[in-house]
Design an enzyme around this catalytic site. Structure first.
Site, short mmCIF file in Angstrom:
data_model
loop_
_atom_site.label_atom_id
_atom_site.label_comp_id
_atom_site.label_asym_id
_atom_site.label_seq_id
_atom_site.Cartn_x
_atom_site.Cartn_y
_atom_site.Cartn_z
N LEU A 139 48.55 45.27 0.59
CA LEU A 139 47.32 46.01 0.34
C LEU A 139 47.43 46.81 -0.95
O LEU A 139 48.51 47.23 -1.36
CB LEU A 139 47.04 46.97 1.50
CG LEU A 139 46.78 46.34 2.86
CD1 LEU A 139 46.84 47.40 3.95
CD2 LEU A 139 45.43 45.63 2.87
N HIS A 140 46.29 47.03 -1.60
CA HIS A 140 46.25 47.90 -2.77
C HIS A 140 46.58 49.32 -2.35
O HIS A 140 46.36 49.71 -1.20
CB HIS A 140 44.86 47.85 -3.40
CG HIS A 140 44.81 48.34 -4.81
ND1 HIS A 140 44.80 49.69 -5.14
CD2 HIS A 140 44.76 47.67 -5.99
CE1 HIS A 140 44.75 49.82 -6.45
NE2 HIS A 140 44.73 48.60 -7.00
N TYR A 141 47.13 50.11 -3.27
CA TYR A 141 47.46 51.49 -2.92
C TYR A 141 46.21 52.34 -2.74
O TYR A 141 46.24 53.37 -2.06
CB TYR A 141 48.38 52.12 -3.97
CG TYR A 141 47.74 52.34 -5.33
CD1 TYR A 141 47.06 53.51 -5.62
CD2 TYR A 141 47.83 51.36 -6.32
CE1 TYR A 141 46.48 53.71 -6.86
CE2 TYR A 141 47.25 51.55 -7.57
CZ TYR A 141 46.58 52.73 -7.83
OH TYR A 141 46.00 52.93 -9.06
N ARG A 142 45.10 51.94 -3.34
CA ARG A 142 43.85 52.67 -3.14
C ARG A 142 43.25 52.32 -1.78
O ARG A 142 43.51 51.26 -1.23
CB ARG A 142 42.85 52.33 -4.24
CG ARG A 142 43.25 52.88 -5.59
CD ARG A 142 42.27 52.45 -6.67
NE ARG A 142 42.66 52.96 -7.97
CZ ARG A 142 42.23 52.48 -9.12
NH1 ARG A 142 41.38 51.45 -9.14
NH2 ARG A 142 42.62 53.01 -10.27
#
Length: 219
Positions: A139-142
């Protein structure tokens, strides 16, 4: 849940703009002491169209792990029927993680990791990071937290806040995800600028106004 395709649904957006909606049910909120007992996931495009079938799995937990639940969580999971399903389930957490990763691989662009989306998702992300590290890395960190939009609506547009769709409070993971997607769809319709959005010139004017307003703090 099948992919939405009707005249009222916006066109399916690009593969690199997907959102991965995950909701977990746990035996509590302590990362070291409590365990994940239900995992649900759906992928949407940028227009909040649900893509394909999602993941909805109850994860087995031992009696010792279930004994760690406090009275509130015990009553919640017993009332929803989850506790009985936990005892009957043979699904491991690794198998649940594998299923979510397969869903992401099917619908998302690995070159553009998708953000995690949901409602008040800091705790879910913490449990993902601790107990499902492969999913965390995918997953993206955002993150896209619908509760942040809710709090802004309460302050800026109270009518929007008070007219939001009612929640069923089922305390089951998949139902919680669908309610979160529905809530963000409502905010998009009632709170955000309608498509096609402002012109480039209007954006430039708004950006300059924001810069001017806060310029004294940078002196």
């Amino acid at each position: 849940m099948s992919e939405s395709e009707n005249n009222t649904t916006p066109a399916v957006a690009a593969r690199d703009d997907r959102l991965v909606w995950v909701d977990l049910e746990m035996t509590g909120l302590d990362l070291k002491r409590h365990v994940i007992v239900e995992v649900a996931a759906l992928v949407t495009d940028a227009n909040l169209n649900v893509l394909g079938e999602g993941v909805d799995l109850v994860v087995h937990a031992t009696e010792e792990e279930l004994a760690q639940m406090d009275d509130f969580v015990t009553n919640m999971h017993e009332s929803s029927g989850l506790t009985e399903q936990i005892r009957e389930s043979a699904v491991t957490l690794k198998e649940a993680e594998d299923a979510v990763l397969a869903l992401i691989e099917k619908h998302c662009d690995p070159a553009h990791p998708a953000p995690l989306a949901g409602n008040s998702i800091a705790t879910d992300r913490a449990f993902i990071r601790e107990h499902m590290p492969r999913l965390d890395e995918a997953l993206h960190y955002r993150m896209v937290d619908v509760s942040s939009v809710k709090e802004l609506a309460r302050r800026w547009y109270p009518r929007v806040y008070y007219k939001q769709p009612e929640k069923g409070l089922a305390h089951r993971a998949l139902a919680d995800i669908v309610e979160s997607i529905r809530e963000l769809d409502y905010y998009r319709r009632s709170f955000f600028v309608a498509e096609p959005g402002p012109t480039s010139e209007q954006c430039a004017d708004d950006a300059q106004a924001a810069v001017d307003r806060f310029a004294p703090y940078f002196d």
